[in-house]
Design a protein around this motif. Sequence first.
Motif, PDB file in Angstrom:
ATOM      1  N   ILE A  36       0.824  -1.209   0.000  1.00 47.63           N
ATOM      2  CA  ILE A  36       0.000   0.000   0.000  1.00 47.63           C
ATOM      3  C   ILE A  36       0.861   1.263   0.000  1.00 47.63           C
ATOM      4  O   ILE A  36       0.402   2.347  -0.359  1.00 47.63           O
ATOM      5  CB  ILE A  36      -0.916  -0.041   1.254  1.00 47.63           C
ATOM      6  CG1 ILE A  36      -2.302  -0.509   0.859  1.00 47.63           C
ATOM      7  CG2 ILE A  36      -1.005   1.269   1.935  1.00 47.63           C
ATOM      8  CD1 ILE A  36      -3.285  -0.400   1.975  1.00 47.63           C
ATOM      9  N   ASN A  37       2.120   1.144   0.365  1.00 46.99           N
ATOM     10  CA  ASN A  37       3.003   2.303   0.384  1.00 46.99           C
ATOM     11  C   ASN A  37       3.172   2.830  -1.037  1.00 46.99           C
ATOM     12  O   ASN A  37       3.614   2.108  -1.918  1.00 46.99           O
ATOM     13  CB  ASN A  37       4.369   1.884   0.942  1.00 46.99           C
ATOM     14  CG  ASN A  37       5.350   3.038   0.992  1.00 46.99           C
ATOM     15  OD1 ASN A  37       4.997   4.185   0.748  1.00 46.99           O
ATOM     16  ND2 ASN A  37       6.588   2.733   1.300  1.00 46.99           N
ATOM     17  N   PRO A  38       2.809   4.108  -1.285  1.00 49.36           N
ATOM     18  CA  PRO A  38       2.887   4.598  -2.663  1.00 49.36           C
ATOM     19  C   PRO A  38       4.293   4.596  -3.225  1.00 49.36           C
ATOM     20  O   PRO A  38       4.470   4.583  -4.439  1.00 49.36           O
ATOM     21  CB  PRO A  38       2.349   6.032  -2.571  1.00 49.36           C
ATOM     22  CG  PRO A  38       2.440   6.399  -1.147  1.00 49.36           C
ATOM     23  CD  PRO A  38       2.298   5.142  -0.370  1.00 49.36           C
ATOM     24  N   PHE A  39       5.299   4.589  -2.355  1.00 50.23           N
ATOM     25  CA  PHE A  39       6.667   4.634  -2.875  1.00 50.23           C
ATOM     26  C   PHE A  39       7.228   3.259  -3.178  1.00 50.23           C
ATOM     27  O   PHE A  39       8.341   3.136  -3.659  1.00 50.23           O
ATOM     28  CB  PHE A  39       7.594   5.343  -1.874  1.00 50.23           C
ATOM     29  CG  PHE A  39       7.319   6.814  -1.780  1.00 50.23           C
ATOM     30  CD1 PHE A  39       6.737   7.346  -0.649  1.00 50.23           C
ATOM     31  CD2 PHE A  39       7.617   7.660  -2.831  1.00 50.23           C
ATOM     32  CE1 PHE A  39       6.467   8.708  -0.560  1.00 50.23           C
ATOM     33  CE2 PHE A  39       7.356   9.013  -2.750  1.00 50.23           C
ATOM     34  CZ  PHE A  39       6.777   9.543  -1.609  1.00 50.23           C
ATOM     35  N   SER A  97      12.720  -2.528   3.094  1.00 54.94           N
ATOM     36  CA  SER A  97      12.362  -1.857   4.339  1.00 54.94           C
ATOM     37  C   SER A  97      12.920  -2.587   5.545  1.00 54.94           C
ATOM     38  O   SER A  97      12.710  -3.780   5.726  1.00 54.94           O
ATOM     39  CB  SER A  97      10.838  -1.768   4.429  1.00 54.94           C
ATOM     40  OG  SER A  97      10.442  -1.654   5.751  1.00 54.94           O
ATOM     41  N   VAL A  98      13.628  -1.827   6.381  1.00 56.49           N
ATOM     42  CA  VAL A  98      14.217  -2.423   7.575  1.00 56.49           C
ATOM     43  C   VAL A  98      13.143  -2.833   8.560  1.00 56.49           C
ATOM     44  O   VAL A  98      13.243  -3.866   9.223  1.00 56.49           O
ATOM     45  CB  VAL A  98      15.180  -1.397   8.227  1.00 56.49           C
ATOM     46  CG1 VAL A  98      15.660  -1.881   9.567  1.00 56.49           C
ATOM     47  CG2 VAL A  98      16.350  -1.133   7.314  1.00 56.49           C
ATOM     48  N   ALA A  99      12.084  -2.047   8.611  1.00 53.57           N
ATOM     49  CA  ALA A  99      10.982  -2.346   9.535  1.00 53.57           C
ATOM     50  C   ALA A  99      10.338  -3.681   9.170  1.00 53.57           C
ATOM     51  O   ALA A  99      10.048  -4.509  10.039  1.00 53.57           O
ATOM     52  CB  ALA A  99       9.942  -1.227   9.475  1.00 53.57           C
ATOM     53  N   LEU A 140      -4.668   6.489  -0.763  1.00 55.44           N
ATOM     54  CA  LEU A 140      -4.021   5.967  -1.960  1.00 55.44           C
ATOM     55  C   LEU A 140      -4.017   7.002  -3.080  1.00 55.44           C
ATOM     56  O   LEU A 140      -3.033   7.116  -3.829  1.00 55.44           O
ATOM     57  CB  LEU A 140      -4.735   4.693  -2.434  1.00 55.44           C
ATOM     58  CG  LEU A 140      -4.559   3.481  -1.516  1.00 55.44           C
ATOM     59  CD1 LEU A 140      -5.415   2.325  -1.992  1.00 55.44           C
ATOM     60  CD2 LEU A 140      -3.109   3.046  -1.464  1.00 55.44           C
ATOM     61  N   GLY A 199      -1.351   9.443  -2.305  1.00 48.01           N
ATOM     62  CA  GLY A 199      -0.063   8.784  -2.507  1.00 48.01           C
ATOM     63  C   GLY A 199       0.334   8.756  -3.961  1.00 48.01           C
ATOM     64  O   GLY A 199       1.496   9.018  -4.311  1.00 48.01           O
ATOM     65  N   SER A 200      -0.641   8.457  -4.829  1.00 47.43           N
ATOM     66  CA  SER A 200      -0.251   8.402  -6.238  1.00 47.43           C
ATOM     67  C   SER A 200      -0.020   9.800  -6.805  1.00 47.43           C
ATOM     68  O   SER A 200       0.802   9.955  -7.708  1.00 47.43           O
ATOM     69  CB  SER A 200      -1.262   7.622  -7.067  1.00 47.43           C
ATOM     70  OG  SER A 200      -2.527   8.158  -6.927  1.00 47.43           O
ATOM     71  N   THR A 222       3.652  10.448  -5.755  1.00 46.50           N
ATOM     72  CA  THR A 222       4.644   9.683  -6.511  1.00 46.50           C
ATOM     73  C   THR A 222       4.712  10.160  -7.955  1.00 46.50           C
ATOM     74  O   THR A 222       5.788  10.197  -8.553  1.00 46.50           O
ATOM     75  CB  THR A 222       4.354   8.166  -6.501  1.00 46.50           C
ATOM     76  OG1 THR A 222       2.952   7.983  -6.625  1.00 46.50           O
ATOM     77  CG2 THR A 222       4.808   7.531  -5.227  1.00 46.50           C
ATOM     78  N   PHE A 256       0.339   4.307   6.234  1.00 44.43           N
ATOM     79  CA  PHE A 256       1.025   3.261   5.476  1.00 44.43           C
ATOM     80  C   PHE A 256       2.179   3.768   4.628  1.00 44.43           C
ATOM     81  O   PHE A 256       2.780   2.998   3.892  1.00 44.43           O
ATOM     82  CB  PHE A 256       0.065   2.518   4.519  1.00 44.43           C
ATOM     83  CG  PHE A 256      -1.118   1.912   5.193  1.00 44.43           C
ATOM     84  CD1 PHE A 256      -2.393   2.241   4.787  1.00 44.43           C
ATOM     85  CD2 PHE A 256      -0.956   1.041   6.240  1.00 44.43           C
ATOM     86  CE1 PHE A 256      -3.497   1.702   5.422  1.00 44.43           C
ATOM     87  CE2 PHE A 256      -2.046   0.493   6.882  1.00 44.43           C
ATOM     88  CZ  PHE A 256      -3.328   0.833   6.455  1.00 44.43           C
ATOM     89  N   VAL A 257       2.496   5.047   4.679  1.00 47.81           N
ATOM     90  CA  VAL A 257       3.573   5.534   3.818  1.00 47.81           C
ATOM     91  C   VAL A 257       4.910   5.386   4.518  1.00 47.81           C
ATOM     92  O   VAL A 257       5.038   5.679   5.694  1.00 47.81           O
ATOM     93  CB  VAL A 257       3.364   7.007   3.448  1.00 47.81           C
ATOM     94  CG1 VAL A 257       4.499   7.504   2.584  1.00 47.81           C
ATOM     95  CG2 VAL A 257       2.043   7.185   2.729  1.00 47.81           C
ATOM     96  N   GLU A 258       5.902   4.917   3.756  1.00 46.64           N
ATOM     97  CA  GLU A 258       7.259   4.863   4.288  1.00 46.64           C
ATOM     98  C   GLU A 258       8.132   5.564   3.263  1.00 46.64           C
ATOM     99  O   GLU A 258       8.153   5.173   2.101  1.00 46.64           O
ATOM    100  CB  GLU A 258       7.682   3.399   4.424  1.00 46.64           C
ATOM    101  CG  GLU A 258       8.491   3.123   5.660  1.00 46.64           C
ATOM    102  CD  GLU A 258       8.825   1.653   5.771  1.00 46.64           C
ATOM    103  OE1 GLU A 258       7.937   0.890   6.186  1.00 46.64           O
ATOM    104  OE2 GLU A 258       9.948   1.278   5.434  1.00 46.64           O
ATOM    105  N   PRO A 318      11.353   6.400   1.205  1.00 45.10           N
ATOM    106  CA  PRO A 318      12.678   5.821   0.931  1.00 45.10           C
ATOM    107  C   PRO A 318      13.768   6.757   1.433  1.00 45.10           C
ATOM    108  O   PRO A 318      13.538   7.942   1.641  1.00 45.10           O
ATOM    109  CB  PRO A 318      12.712   5.748  -0.609  1.00 45.10           C
ATOM    110  CG  PRO A 318      11.311   5.863  -1.049  1.00 45.10           C
ATOM    111  CD  PRO A 318      10.588   6.669  -0.013  1.00 45.10           C
TER     112      PRO A 318
END
Lengths: 136, 191
Positions: A109-112, A121-123, B30, B33-34, B37, B124-126, B128
């Motif tokens: 679900i993460n957009p990136f 991902s370390v997590a 979502l 998020g898009s 990105t 839910f976003v991580e 980079p």
Amino acid sequence: MSVPYTFTIVGKNDNPLYEAEFASGVKAKEQAHHLSQFVIHSSIDLVEEAVWKSTAMNLKGVDRFGKSYISSFVTAGHIKFMLLHEKKEEDAIKGFFQDVYELYVKIAINPFYQLNTPITSVAFDSRVKKLGAKYF
Amino acid sequence: MAQKGARPYDRIGEQVFAKVDKINAELFTLTYGSIVTQLVKDYEDLGEVNTQLEKMGYNIGVRLIEEFLARSNVGRCADFTETAEVVAKVGFKMFLGITANVTDWDAEKKEFSLVLDDNPLTEFVELPESYNKLWYANILCGVIRGALEMVQMKVEATYVKCVLHGHDVSEIRVLLKEILTDEIPASMRDE
């Protein structure tokens, strides 16, 4: 007693996305690690066949190699979770796959995060290892 | 030590939130998020992405304020401190379903911090590792700037802390630059 479990996530093009090893005792040797990788990849064909025969995501045991078993869980997007293990612990494996699936969904679900790319991902890594310790 | 006027805003916020239409939170997250990105792919420079997000937010804010005033029926704010409370408790509640906290006023009461505990945009976003310069939810800064400009306040809103960067809360610093007095449009100025 060292019973290393090797857990791999394989993408749609048979590309490895993630790997982890859980050993309840001594750490597995380098050579054994390559062997486990090889064994897991050789069973991917069987997994592909099994996918169309069942409607469930958890395919449980799909292959054997000597004394070891290989269990698999395939997500709706055809991402395959493969587990190489010595003992037949269906319940623990089912629970493990379910929890890893939830973690995987959060990553997806993460957009990136681009689907079908390695999971860095370390997590995620530390959580999967904790699950491994919890179930095995 | 909450101000006497502060309590009612929580309640107003909740009442308004109950009345407005809702959208599925995941769809919202979502979609945003898009957007981010896609901006990152198009602009490549993260500083530029921050600017674009703020501009988008500004355009949203200038329109959002009408909806806000129509639905919430909040009257004129006596001073900037009241404005801050209204934004945090009623505005954020109405549109995002969360309440923010107003903290860290400066001596002249022209600058404050909005602290957000959680934010539906960042679920839910991580981020980079190479994305340290990106303020993911920067659109909110633009929304605040656009909305307040329509009620005659020129402010600057910037992110100073973000949960995606490892901080435990997100914090937007809002600075009042000037109160705008009505100006005669240039076309009518001669004669």
